[in-house]
Design a protein around this motif. Structure first.
Motif, PDB file in Angstrom:
ATOM      1  N   LEU A  53     -50.717   0.720 -17.113  1.00 56.71           N
ATOM      2  CA  LEU A  53     -51.774  -0.290 -16.997  1.00 56.71           C
ATOM      3  C   LEU A  53     -51.459  -1.284 -15.890  1.00 56.71           C
ATOM      4  N   THR A  54     -50.202  -1.647 -15.767  1.00 60.16           N
ATOM      5  CA  THR A  54     -49.800  -2.569 -14.696  1.00 60.16           C
ATOM      6  C   THR A  54     -50.042  -1.959 -13.323  1.00 60.16           C
ATOM      7  N   ALA A  55     -49.754  -0.662 -13.193  1.00 58.06           N
ATOM      8  CA  ALA A  55     -49.942   0.019 -11.916  1.00 58.06           C
ATOM      9  C   ALA A  55     -51.420   0.163 -11.555  1.00 58.06           C
ATOM     10  N   LEU A  56     -52.280   0.336 -12.568  1.00 56.45           N
ATOM     11  CA  LEU A  56     -53.695   0.610 -12.304  1.00 56.45           C
ATOM     12  C   LEU A  56     -54.544  -0.651 -12.155  1.00 56.45           C
ATOM     13  N   LYS A  57     -54.089  -1.740 -12.726  1.00 53.45           N
ATOM     14  CA  LYS A  57     -54.926  -2.940 -12.753  1.00 53.45           C
ATOM     15  C   LYS A  57     -55.324  -3.460 -11.365  1.00 53.45           C
ATOM     16  N   PRO A  58     -54.447  -3.439 -10.368  1.00 52.10           N
ATOM     17  CA  PRO A  58     -54.860  -3.972  -9.057  1.00 52.10           C
ATOM     18  C   PRO A  58     -55.970  -3.185  -8.370  1.00 52.10           C
ATOM     19  N   THR A  59     -56.147  -1.926  -8.743  1.00 51.04           N
ATOM     20  CA  THR A  59     -57.087  -1.072  -8.015  1.00 51.04           C
ATOM     21  C   THR A  59     -58.278  -0.607  -8.836  1.00 51.04           C
ATOM     22  N   HIS A  60     -58.310  -0.951 -10.122  1.00 46.76           N
ATOM     23  CA  HIS A  60     -59.387  -0.473 -10.978  1.00 46.76           C
ATOM     24  C   HIS A  60     -59.880  -1.563 -11.923  1.00 46.76           C
ATOM     25  N   ARG A  61     -61.137  -1.484 -12.207  1.00 47.73           N
ATOM     26  CA  ARG A  61     -61.727  -2.277 -13.271  1.00 47.73           C
ATOM     27  C   ARG A  61     -61.442  -1.530 -14.577  1.00 47.73           C
ATOM     28  N   MET A  62     -60.903  -2.212 -15.598  1.00 47.23           N
ATOM     29  CA  MET A  62     -60.512  -1.522 -16.819  1.00 47.23           C
ATOM     30  C   MET A  62     -61.125  -2.203 -18.035  1.00 47.23           C
ATOM     31  N   VAL A  63     -61.661  -1.362 -18.950  1.00 45.02           N
ATOM     32  CA  VAL A  63     -62.228  -1.858 -20.201  1.00 45.02           C
ATOM     33  C   VAL A  63     -61.760  -0.948 -21.325  1.00 45.02           C
ATOM     34  N   LEU A  64     -61.878  -1.448 -22.549  1.00 44.95           N
ATOM     35  CA  LEU A  64     -61.589  -0.664 -23.739  1.00 44.95           C
ATOM     36  C   LEU A  64     -62.891  -0.298 -24.425  1.00 44.95           C
ATOM     37  N   GLU A  66     -54.809  -8.536 -21.897  1.00 45.86           N
ATOM     38  CA  GLU A  66     -54.919  -9.136 -20.569  1.00 45.86           C
ATOM     39  C   GLU A  66     -55.289  -8.120 -19.489  1.00 45.86           C
ATOM     40  N   PHE A  67     -55.114  -6.854 -19.771  1.00 45.09           N
ATOM     41  CA  PHE A  67     -55.418  -5.823 -18.768  1.00 45.09           C
ATOM     42  C   PHE A  67     -56.907  -5.486 -18.711  1.00 45.09           C
ATOM     43  N   PHE A  68     -57.666  -5.917 -19.719  1.00 46.79           N
ATOM     44  CA  PHE A  68     -59.029  -5.418 -19.849  1.00 46.79           C
ATOM     45  C   PHE A  68     -60.072  -6.516 -19.691  1.00 46.79           C
ATOM     46  N   GLU A  69     -61.053  -6.190 -18.875  1.00 48.80           N
ATOM     47  CA  GLU A  69     -62.169  -7.110 -18.647  1.00 48.80           C
ATOM     48  C   GLU A  69     -63.015  -7.292 -19.900  1.00 48.80           C
ATOM     49  N   ARG A  70     -63.205  -6.221 -20.653  1.00 51.01           N
ATOM     50  CA  ARG A  70     -64.007  -6.267 -21.872  1.00 51.01           C
ATOM     51  C   ARG A  70     -63.399  -5.341 -22.923  1.00 51.01           C
ATOM     52  N   VAL A  71     -63.637  -5.673 -24.176  1.00 55.89           N
ATOM     53  CA  VAL A  71     -63.283  -4.800 -25.292  1.00 55.89           C
ATOM     54  C   VAL A  71     -64.573  -4.483 -26.039  1.00 55.89           C
ATOM     55  N   PHE A  72     -65.003  -3.232 -25.982  1.00 59.92           N
ATOM     56  CA  PHE A  72     -66.218  -2.791 -26.664  1.00 59.92           C
ATOM     57  C   PHE A  72     -65.812  -2.092 -27.960  1.00 59.92           C
ATOM     58  N   ILE A  73     -66.365  -2.548 -29.081  1.00 64.66           N
ATOM     59  CA  ILE A  73     -66.009  -2.021 -30.400  1.00 64.66           C
ATOM     60  C   ILE A  73     -67.267  -1.502 -31.071  1.00 64.66           C
ATOM     61  N   SER A  74     -67.194  -0.276 -31.567  1.00 67.61           N
ATOM     62  CA  SER A  74     -68.393   0.380 -32.087  1.00 67.61           C
ATOM     63  C   SER A  74     -69.053  -0.404 -33.218  1.00 67.61           C
ATOM     64  N   GLY A  75     -68.267  -1.142 -33.997  1.00 68.48           N
ATOM     65  CA  GLY A  75     -68.825  -1.907 -35.100  1.00 68.48           C
ATOM     66  C   GLY A  75     -69.838  -2.947 -34.684  1.00 68.48           C
ATOM     67  N   LYS A  92     -74.817   1.643 -23.416  1.00 71.93           N
ATOM     68  CA  LYS A  92     -74.748   0.190 -23.569  1.00 71.93           C
ATOM     69  C   LYS A  92     -73.565  -0.394 -22.807  1.00 71.93           C
ATOM     70  N   VAL A  93     -72.444   0.309 -22.841  1.00 69.47           N
ATOM     71  CA  VAL A  93     -71.273  -0.147 -22.093  1.00 69.47           C
ATOM     72  C   VAL A  93     -71.577  -0.173 -20.597  1.00 69.47           C
ATOM     73  N   LEU A  94     -72.170   0.891 -20.086  1.00 68.97           N
ATOM     74  CA  LEU A  94     -72.514   0.941 -18.663  1.00 68.97           C
ATOM     75  C   LEU A  94     -73.500  -0.165 -18.299  1.00 68.97           C
ATOM     76  N   GLU A  95     -74.486  -0.389 -19.169  1.00 67.33           N
ATOM     77  CA  GLU A  95     -75.482  -1.435 -18.915  1.00 67.33           C
ATOM     78  C   GLU A  95     -74.829  -2.812 -18.866  1.00 67.33           C
TER      79      GLU A  95
END
Length: 277
Positions: free
Chosen positions: A158-169, A190-199, A213-216
């Motif tokens: 996650l540390t390696a990918l964060k500078p070059t990618h937008r990351m969400v859960l 801290e690595f994730f811009e958003r946390v999407f939870i099905s509930g 919905k996540v893409l939107e």
């Protein structure tokens, strides 16, 4: 480091802008956490009631599945993918859906009944099973919460990918429990811009609507996103269903499900990083 390219779908994007990660058994080692919690609780029960600890674990798992399926909340729980084992320690105290409120009400009774029935089947006398069931229910919750395991390569990758990618859960389950899992691992969120939870959405992976919905909400196009997860029936099936690049994280060399092909298959998060590089 070997990366297996299972299939290359038409129009696949080799340079995704956004990485959508699953949580359980992808970034956090939930199976280990649950297993160790059961072992600790059943050892305590063995010492207190003289029952066989291994047998008690198997019986508790059986009783959890049987009892959880008997409630009228089961259809909703299945749709958002709350499992019977998660219900043994979830609080269900977030989210607005009426079924979440009902699960919040049911959960304390469910937990006691699971352990009481398992103890009785393991040979504990009725009075002992009644007295000990509440203790085991509380102890399992505490033991599971004390074990927020992650895989060895989770933070490195996650540390390696964060500078070059937008990351969400994107994770299935109860809003309170899934957020607690994220918050329970120091620094993970801290690595994730958003946390999407099905509930929060009434249905979870693999239903296309939750991906849409996540893409939107992210303002992203499907071609610019990759889905990374360990579960073929939710993560991979769902991503494939909307034409998103899917990466199956297959740490244990499991056989793929017939007719269901991920775009890529990797055996570790480190292989994912190599693939993206």
């Amino acid at each position: 480091m070997k990366v297996s390219v299972i299939s290359m779908m038409a129009g696949i994007n080799k340079r995704p802008r956004t990485l959508i990660f699953d949580l359980d058994n992808t970034l956090i080692w939930d199976e280990r956490s649950v297993k160790e919690a059961f072992e600790a609780v059943c050892l305590f029960a063995q010492q207190e009631a003289g029952v066989d600890g291994e047998a008690l674990e198997a019986l508790a798992r059986e009783e959890a599945e049987r009892l959880f399926r008997s409630y009228d909340t089961y259809g909703y729980a299945e749709a958002i993918e709350v499992t019977e084992l998660e219900a043994l320690w979830a609080r269900f105290d977030r989210g607005d859906h009426p079924m979440l409120r009902k699960l919040e009400e049911i959960a304390p009774v469910y937990r006691r009944e699971v352990w009481r029935n398992a103890l009785s089947r393991a040979g504990a006398d009725g009075e002992k099973a009644d007295d000990l069931s509440s203790k085991l229910a509380e102890r399992f919750m505490a033991e599971r919460r004390s074990r927020p395991f992650v895989y060895d390569d989770t933070f490195t990758v996650l540390t390696a990918l964060k500078p070059t990618h937008r990351m969400v859960l994107l994770t299935n389950g109860d809003p309170s429990l899934q957020q607690e899992k994220v918050d329970g691992v120091q620094g993970l969120g801290e690595f994730f811009e958003r946390v999407f939870i099905s509930g929060h959405y009434e249905v979870g992976k693999p239903y296309s609507i939750i991906y849409e919905k996540v893409l939107e909400e992210l303002g992203e196009e499907v071609r610019d996103c990759w889905m990374i997860g360990d579960n073929m029936l939710t993560d991979i099936k769902g991503a494939n269903g909307i034409g998103m690049t899917s990466v199956w994280l297959n740490r244990y060399g499991r056989e793929p499900i017939e007719g269901m092909k991920p775009s890529y298959s990797v055996s570790s998060l480190s292989e994912l990083a190599a693939l993206l590089a």
